[in-house]
Motif scaffolding. Structure first.
Motif, PDB file in Angstrom:
ATOM      1  N   SER A  93       0.810  -1.190  -0.076  1.00 59.58           N
ATOM      2  CA  SER A  93      -0.056  -0.005  -0.117  1.00 59.58           C
ATOM      3  C   SER A  93       0.807   1.135  -0.089  1.00 59.58           C
ATOM      4  CB  SER A  93      -0.832   0.120   1.093  1.00 59.58           C
ATOM      5  OG  SER A  93      -0.143  -0.111   2.270  1.00 59.58           O
ATOM      6  N   PRO A  95       2.711   4.863  -1.775  1.00 57.40           N
ATOM      7  CA  PRO A  95       3.379   5.024  -2.825  1.00 57.40           C
ATOM      8  C   PRO A  95       4.346   4.011  -3.596  1.00 57.40           C
ATOM      9  CG  PRO A  95       3.461   6.958  -1.533  1.00 57.40           C
ATOM     10  CD  PRO A  95       3.056   5.857  -0.696  1.00 57.40           C
ATOM     11  N   GLN A 117      -3.083  -2.446 -10.343  1.00 56.93           N
ATOM     12  CA  GLN A 117      -3.982  -1.586  -9.734  1.00 56.93           C
ATOM     13  C   GLN A 117      -5.022  -2.127  -9.271  1.00 56.93           C
ATOM     14  OE1 GLN A 117      -2.653   1.946  -9.178  1.00 56.93           O
ATOM     15  NE2 GLN A 117      -3.492   1.063  -7.496  1.00 56.93           N
ATOM     16  N   GLN A 122      -4.531  -0.423  -2.835  1.00 61.31           N
ATOM     17  CA  GLN A 122      -4.208   0.541  -1.862  1.00 61.31           C
ATOM     18  C   GLN A 122      -2.755   1.174  -2.394  1.00 61.31           C
ATOM     19  OE1 GLN A 122      -5.841   1.809   0.523  1.00 61.31           O
ATOM     20  NE2 GLN A 122      -7.503  -0.005  -0.133  1.00 61.31           N
ATOM     21  N   LYS A 124      -0.179   3.084  -4.804  1.00 59.34           N
ATOM     22  CA  LYS A 124      -0.214   4.274  -5.691  1.00 59.34           C
ATOM     23  C   LYS A 124       1.094   4.330  -6.706  1.00 59.34           C
ATOM     24  CE  LYS A 124      -2.860   6.920  -2.416  1.00 59.34           C
ATOM     25  NZ  LYS A 124      -2.984   8.183  -1.521  1.00 59.34           N
ATOM     26  N   SER A 126       3.427   5.348  -9.457  1.00 60.06           N
ATOM     27  CA  SER A 126       4.122   6.276 -10.427  1.00 60.06           C
ATOM     28  C   SER A 126       5.191   5.746 -11.153  1.00 60.06           C
ATOM     29  CB  SER A 126       4.505   7.626  -9.388  1.00 60.06           C
ATOM     30  OG  SER A 126       5.421   7.306  -8.617  1.00 60.06           O
TER      31      SER A 126
END
Length: 306
Positions: A93, A95, A117, A122, A124, A126
């Motif tokens: 969970s 970043p 995803q 949970q 994120k 990038s």
């Protein structure tokens, strides 16, 4: 004595990456004046200049580079404090800053990311796309959490997890002379057509040459992307070596969409590179990334990327 804040160190980190105050401010989601003030406060606090700036350029001073080196460690530890609490309740969970090389990203991520995803809502994710050397440097300084790269690749203090093998295929222009029998690696050196490769800095170039045991002269054509290479091959400029992942029919970025291209596979044992994940051995998220690696390996088997 007041201490530098994490935010100030993040400003310095952004300036070091962009060498531009405006771009650094955008990266930190603040105004340029806020970022400039933060850097100035940091300099006043430590009593030394960390950034040298003129109308034409921005660069870190020697002291600034040392502050950045220490600051990267502080930022990494601060981020891991956030992860500790989240990991107790929900695996993977928060970043996840993922670095990916250009010879993998367009052929894998459009399919993989939506499934990732869904599996880990949970998290994120990038994404940063860059060359292997730059990604490794960002990983080791705490600016990225995990990398999706081609292996082998030398990187001290990291842990790797192989996800799948990626065979090389010879791409040549369509002609009446095309045959479909498998190639021997030695056939490449007997071919009088130019071998087109990616420019220096792309690990695919090194992996292809190593896997096919080739020693190519320094004056052959070099391109910045696989799409450029394939377009040149299709128009008859030479031949090239492509990773099989770039030919996956289910990928939105697959290169088989180019007309005028004939593909030939190699005899066993086929020349290959490995696709894998890489993260810091010291990372507190080792269990998370092992979980992610296991999921991605099974996902690739399911999608016949093995």
């Amino acid at each position: 004595m007041p201490l530098p804040t994490i935010r100030q160190l993040q400003y310095l980190q952004a300036v070091s990456e962009t060498l531009n105050f405006s771009l650094a401010a955008d990266q930190c989601f603040v105004t340029q004046s806020t970022l400039s003030s933060g850097i100035k406060e940091l300099e006043n606090m430590i009593g030394a200049q960390v950034v040298e700036r003129t109308k034409r350029k921005v660069m870190l001073t020697d002291i600034g580079k040392e502050v950045l080196r220490k600051g990267n460690q502080i930022i990494e530890l601060a981020q891991e404090i956030e992860y500790v609490a989240k990991e107790r309740d929900t695996p993977l969970s928060g970043p996840v800053r993922l670095g990916v090389i250009p010879t993998i990203a367009p052929f894998l991520l459009p399919q993989l990311l939506p499934d990732l995803q869904t599996e880990y809502p949970q998290a994120k994710f990038s994404i940063q796309e860059d060359l292997s050397a730059n990604l490794i440097q960002k990983l080791q300084t705490g600016r990225l959490d995990i990398l999706l790269i081609a292996l082998p690749y030398e990187s001290a203090g990291t842990k790797t997890f192989v996800l799948c093998d990626d065979s090389f295929v010879l791409a040549e222009p369509i002609s009446e002379k095309n045959i479909d029998t498998p190639l021997s690696v030695s056939d490449i050196t007997r071919d009088d057509r130019p071998l087109l490769l990616l420019e220096d800095g792309h690990c695919l170039r090194d992996h292809a040459l190593s896997a096919c045991r080739l020693d190519v002269a320094s004056d052959e054509f070099r391109a910045s992307s696989l799409h450029t290479l394939v377009a040149l091959v299709a128009q008859g400029s030479g031949v090239t070596l492509l990773p099989e992942i770039a030919l996956n029919q289910n990928s939105s970025g697959n290169l088989t969409k180019f007309s005028g291209l004939h593909l030939r596979r190699f005899k066993d044992p086929q020349p290959i590179r490995h696709i894998g994940l890489c993260w810091r051995q010291s990372s507190s998220r080792d269990s998370d990334f092992t979980l992610l690696a296991t999921y991605m390996k099974e996902w690739m088997k399911k999608h016949r990327m093995q």
